[in-house]
Motif scaffolding. Sequence first.
Motif, PDB file in Angstrom:
ATOM      1  N   PRO A  79       0.797  -1.232   0.000  1.00  0.00           N
ATOM      2  CA  PRO A  79       0.000   0.000   0.000  1.00  0.00           C
ATOM      3  C   PRO A  79       0.829   1.282   0.000  1.00  0.00           C
ATOM      4  O   PRO A  79       0.254   2.360  -0.164  1.00  0.00           O
ATOM      5  N   THR A  80       2.131   1.199   0.173  1.00  0.00           N
ATOM      6  CA  THR A  80       2.953   2.418   0.163  1.00  0.00           C
ATOM      7  C   THR A  80       3.674   2.625  -1.167  1.00  0.00           C
ATOM      8  O   THR A  80       4.518   3.504  -1.280  1.00  0.00           O
ATOM      9  N   TRP A  81       3.352   1.832  -2.150  1.00  0.00           N
ATOM     10  CA  TRP A  81       3.956   1.944  -3.480  1.00  0.00           C
ATOM     11  C   TRP A  81       3.044   2.796  -4.359  1.00  0.00           C
ATOM     12  O   TRP A  81       1.871   2.472  -4.566  1.00  0.00           O
ATOM     13  N   GLY A  82       3.569   3.878  -4.923  1.00  0.00           N
ATOM     14  CA  GLY A  82       2.735   4.847  -5.634  1.00  0.00           C
ATOM     15  C   GLY A  82       2.263   4.426  -7.005  1.00  0.00           C
ATOM     16  O   GLY A  82       1.148   4.765  -7.421  1.00  0.00           O
ATOM     17  N   SER A  83       3.083   3.696  -7.759  1.00  0.00           N
ATOM     18  CA  SER A  83       2.759   3.402  -9.154  1.00  0.00           C
ATOM     19  C   SER A  83       1.415   2.700  -9.351  1.00  0.00           C
ATOM     20  O   SER A  83       0.666   3.049 -10.261  1.00  0.00           O
ATOM     21  N   PRO A  84       1.054   1.698  -8.539  1.00  0.00           N
ATOM     22  CA  PRO A  84      -0.252   1.063  -8.756  1.00  0.00           C
ATOM     23  C   PRO A  84      -1.422   2.024  -8.566  1.00  0.00           C
ATOM     24  O   PRO A  84      -2.462   1.878  -9.218  1.00  0.00           O
ATOM     25  N   TYR A  85      -1.260   3.010  -7.673  1.00  0.00           N
ATOM     26  CA  TYR A  85      -2.333   3.989  -7.497  1.00  0.00           C
ATOM     27  C   TYR A  85      -2.524   4.803  -8.782  1.00  0.00           C
ATOM     28  O   TYR A  85      -3.646   5.079  -9.210  1.00  0.00           O
ATOM     29  N   VAL A  86      -1.402   5.199  -9.380  1.00  0.00           N
ATOM     30  CA  VAL A  86      -1.486   5.994 -10.606  1.00  0.00           C
ATOM     31  C   VAL A  86      -2.132   5.171 -11.714  1.00  0.00           C
ATOM     32  O   VAL A  86      -3.025   5.644 -12.428  1.00  0.00           O
ATOM     33  N   SER A  87      -1.682   3.948 -11.883  1.00  0.00           N
ATOM     34  CA  SER A  87      -2.230   3.099 -12.935  1.00  0.00           C
ATOM     35  C   SER A  87      -3.702   2.779 -12.680  1.00  0.00           C
ATOM     36  O   SER A  87      -4.515   2.765 -13.612  1.00  0.00           O
ATOM     37  N   ARG A  88      -4.040   2.536 -11.421  1.00  0.00           N
ATOM     38  CA  ARG A  88      -5.453   2.276 -11.124  1.00  0.00           C
ATOM     39  C   ARG A  88      -6.294   3.530 -11.397  1.00  0.00           C
ATOM     40  O   ARG A  88      -7.411   3.436 -11.910  1.00  0.00           O
ATOM     41  N   GLY A  89      -5.743   4.697 -11.065  1.00  0.00           N
ATOM     42  CA  GLY A  89      -6.453   5.934 -11.363  1.00  0.00           C
ATOM     43  C   GLY A  89      -6.686   6.101 -12.848  1.00  0.00           C
ATOM     44  O   GLY A  89      -7.765   6.523 -13.284  1.00  0.00           O
ATOM     45  N   ALA A  90      -5.675   5.773 -13.660  1.00  0.00           N
ATOM     46  CA  ALA A  90      -5.823   5.894 -15.112  1.00  0.00           C
ATOM     47  C   ALA A  90      -6.911   4.954 -15.624  1.00  0.00           C
ATOM     48  O   ALA A  90      -7.713   5.311 -16.495  1.00  0.00           O
ATOM     49  N   VAL A  91      -6.951   3.740 -15.067  1.00  0.00           N
ATOM     50  CA  VAL A  91      -7.980   2.776 -15.474  1.00  0.00           C
ATOM     51  C   VAL A  91      -9.352   3.244 -15.030  1.00  0.00           C
ATOM     52  O   VAL A  91     -10.348   3.140 -15.770  1.00  0.00           O
ATOM     53  N   ARG A  92      -9.453   3.779 -13.822  1.00  0.00           N
ATOM     54  CA  ARG A  92     -10.741   4.288 -13.356  1.00  0.00           C
ATOM     55  C   ARG A  92     -11.240   5.420 -14.254  1.00  0.00           C
ATOM     56  O   ARG A  92     -12.434   5.527 -14.536  1.00  0.00           O
ATOM     57  N   SER A  93     -10.319   6.270 -14.710  1.00  0.00           N
ATOM     58  CA  SER A  93     -10.715   7.326 -15.643  1.00  0.00           C
ATOM     59  C   SER A  93     -11.272   6.724 -16.927  1.00  0.00           C
ATOM     60  O   SER A  93     -12.274   7.193 -17.467  1.00  0.00           O
TER      61      SER A  93
END
Length: 471
Positions: A79-93
């Motif tokens: 949960p402290t790794w940033g890249s999956p959040y960014v990629s998940r955000g892009a997919v959610r968009s």
Amino acid sequence: MRFIRRPSFHVTAAIAAFGLVACPAFAQDTKPDVPKPSPEVAKQLQDAQNFFSQGEGRARDAKYREALESFNQAIQMNPTWGSPYVSRGAVRSKLGDHLGALQDFDQAATLNPTDAMIYAHRGSARFSLGDTAAALNDLDQAITLNPNLAAAYVNRGYIRTQTQNWDSAIADFDQALRSEPKFVPALVNRGFAKLQKGDRQSALNDLNEAIKIQPNSAEALIARGAINYEIGESEAAIADFSQAIRIKPTAAEAFYNRAQVNAKLGYLEAAEADLTQMAKLTPDRASVFHQRGKIRAALENIEGAAADYNQALKLDPNFAEAIKSRGDLRATAGDKQGAIADYSQAVQMQPSFAGALSQRAVVRSQLGDRAGATQDLTAAISADSNNPALYEERGMARIESGDLQGAIDDFTQAIRLDSSRANAFYQRAILIGGLGDLQSAIADLQRASDLYLQKGDAEGYRNTLSELNQL
């Protein structure tokens, strides 16, 4: 007096823009040296990496929901790794969940506040949520952190096009192309902006270059089709839209634009087929059903047109244009009271709706309400004072009500606005001839006969010659 106007069609210029573009792949987070993790923690971190790689693969294949699940697993493992959040955000968009995307980008920015791409993505999400100021702030921050991030310039430029800030938008697209000279979204969007400024040839050059670089870009072909239409190359426009459809069969804008051009060229059946496909792709878009209704009305498919207008109004009960079109249909079918009811409803929604006012005037005149017809046309002229047809129509209504000088004044104003209006010359000639000004009447009739002849209106030409012979 005219009864029903022929439907008007247009190519929507806004669709020529490429729109917001996806940012590049995200760099891995950089972290200071840390002690070697235990075997259990190391396995958990490796599992997170595996899920992340799996998610990126699924996203590239447009399997967004599966990708979302993979990124969820990666975040759960680390949960402290940033890249999956960014990629998940892009997919959610991609899935339309812009609020969820924003939350992911916020978290990523907290974990890695110097990553320019996070702000570029968050700016896009904020724009999709309607927060333009915050979107521009994020894109400014992305550019500050990485002055060579072409996608950030393109997205900032695109947002500026939405407020018609064309020069600033073009400057952004120029900067994007300095960073990436073959970046197709920058070329397409710059072409669109140049078109809005009236620089058609330069816009076409940008689109030609974009298509040369990326022949399978449906967006570039749609944009070039819009420009080809603007410069009068209708068949070339149709070819571009058709090629875009072959490349991307779900390109709704290509179907819509091709329908408009086909309608302009008189290919009404082809236009109807395109709008039918568009309606399948975008079943909640009221304007599509309205446009198809107008095509069907022109094809004398009264039942189909009525169904389309009613569907448009079901989707958007305040769609004044659709209500007016339904009134036109009722007037054509002889339902004059129903037509007046529709025109009145449209005018109630839009008091300055000149088209509805003028059409209500036509029907009122047919029902003998000449005063009401003149009143409607006066209101229509107030709303659209540079429309010569409205003055000509009011002139006809004033003849019927006995206001001959008022009719002469109206025909004169119609001629001032459009010196090719044969009927205005003809009607004015009859009136001024009746008042004894034979020389002016002859001049008007001669001009009217020339115009009728140019337009191929044999009946008008014969009537004018007959009047000349009687003077």
